[in-house]
Design a protein around this motif. Structure first.
Motif, short mmCIF file in Angstrom:
data_model
loop_
_atom_site.label_atom_id
_atom_site.label_comp_id
_atom_site.label_asym_id
_atom_site.label_seq_id
_atom_site.Cartn_x
_atom_site.Cartn_y
_atom_site.Cartn_z
N GLY A 253 0.76 -1.24 0.00
CA GLY A 253 0.00 0.00 0.00
C GLY A 253 0.79 1.29 0.00
N GLY A 254 2.07 1.22 0.35
CA GLY A 254 2.82 2.46 0.43
C GLY A 254 2.45 3.27 1.66
N SER A 255 3.06 4.43 1.79
CA SER A 255 2.83 5.25 2.99
C SER A 255 2.97 6.73 2.65
N PHE A 256 2.87 7.54 3.68
CA PHE A 256 3.04 8.98 3.50
C PHE A 256 4.46 9.34 3.05
N LEU A 257 5.37 8.36 3.07
CA LEU A 257 6.75 8.60 2.65
C LEU A 257 7.03 8.18 1.21
N CYS A 258 6.06 7.66 0.51
CA CYS A 258 6.29 7.23 -0.87
C CYS A 258 6.32 8.45 -1.79
N ALA A 259 7.50 8.74 -2.31
CA ALA A 259 7.69 9.84 -3.25
C ALA A 259 7.94 9.26 -4.63
N ASP A 260 7.38 9.88 -5.65
CA ASP A 260 7.53 9.35 -7.01
C ASP A 260 8.99 9.19 -7.42
N VAL A 261 9.88 10.07 -6.93
CA VAL A 261 11.28 10.02 -7.32
C VAL A 261 12.06 8.94 -6.59
N TYR A 262 11.42 8.34 -5.57
CA TYR A 262 12.15 7.39 -4.74
C TYR A 262 11.41 6.08 -4.54
#
Length: 290
Positions: A253-262
């Motif tokens: 699910g990912g989180s609030f820390l998932c950035a497109d660049v990373y």
């Protein structure tokens, strides 16, 4: 505990992806039986109810036995958990130790360190939850943790093979709590931390936060690809880190820390391994009933 479960119909779903990270493939059809799932991630208030009723102590709160971690620095041999901290500016994204810190005293009660509290976060997802902590809650509630296939089928919301929980196109309006801004130092206003569950639109099944906010535990042991499913804990170890012989489960699910660049992992097909004994400030869960 089960009154508001959302029913996911039995179906053959195409799970995985061949378009992104290698561990997501190969995409393949999977038959999934019908089940019920909580529409929201388990909150601090709900977990507090469990702890109040049972006296349960999470992994992050328990005294540490040095014999269990013979190679760990002495400073780490006290109760605590991994906490995200923004950097002061741009950094080399290959070194996640620049924004993750082992923090004594961090736990679900103290999500960003010993001086923090959940007093104003009752409706935020509970974090710093190790696998057994999530499993203990589920058992108490008469529920279970989802398999990876169940979780991903629910996250897709009836949109077979869609890129995101809401469709194939990137968001044109706020759809999920993932990192917006410069990672890991300058999030846009309103991002860069957990948000109350249900703050963003639901998917097609009426489920909230199946993208972003916090990663969620599943029962599957982690394999490097979808067709290398481990049968047991020992097959899920990370061979690149023999000093940490800890089995790993799949989180989704990912989180609030998932950035497109990373970390473009706030997608249904995305997955990553998580050591079962390690909670972090961006890992929580939700439950199912079969």
């Amino acid at each position: 505990m089960t009154d508001d479960l959302v029913r996911i119909p039995a179906q053959t779903a195409t799970l995985g992806s061949d378009r992104h990270y290698p561990e997501e493939g190969p995409a393949r059809p999977v038959q999934v039986a019908g089940f019920g799932i909580q529409p929201r991630q388990v909150t601090n208030a709900e977990y507090a109810g469990f702890v109040g009723a049972t006296g349960y102590l999470t992994v992050a709160e328990r005294p540490v036995n040095p014999a269990d971690y013979p190679n760990a620095p002495a400073a780490n041999l006290q109760p605590g958990s991994m906490v995200f901290s923004r950097t002061r500016g741009p950094v080399d994204l290959r070194h996640l130790n620049l924004w993750w810190t082992w923090t004594p005293g961090a736990s679900w009660r103290h999500p960003v360190g010993p001086l923090s509290s959940i007093d104003k976060r009752a409706d935020h997802p509970v974090v710093h939850i190790a696998y057994e902590d999530a499993e203990a809650y589920a058992t108490w509630a008469g529920l279970s943790l989802p398999t990876e296939a169940e979780w991903e089928t629910a996250a897709r919301g009836g949109l077979d093979q869609a890129e995101y929980t809401w469709g194939d196109e990137p968001e044109t309006q706020p759809m999920a709590n993932y990192w917006h801004g410069d990672f890991p130092w300058r999030p846009d206003k309103g991002y860069g931390r957990t948000t109350p569950v249900g703050s963003y639109p639901p998917n097609g099944y009426g489920l909230f936060d199946m993208a972003g906010n916090v990663w969620e535990w599943t029962t599957d042991w982690y394999g490097e690809t979808r067709d290398a499913q481990p049968c047991c804990a020992s097959d899920s170890y990370d061979p690149r880190q023999p000093q940490f012989p800890v089995p790993r489960k799949v989180v989704k699910g990912g989180s609030f820390l998932c950035a497109d660049v990373y970390c473009l992992r706030y997608r249904p097909a995305a997955r990553r391994p998580q050591p079962v004994d390690t909670g972090m400030s961006h890992i929580g869960f939700r439950c199912v009933k079969r």
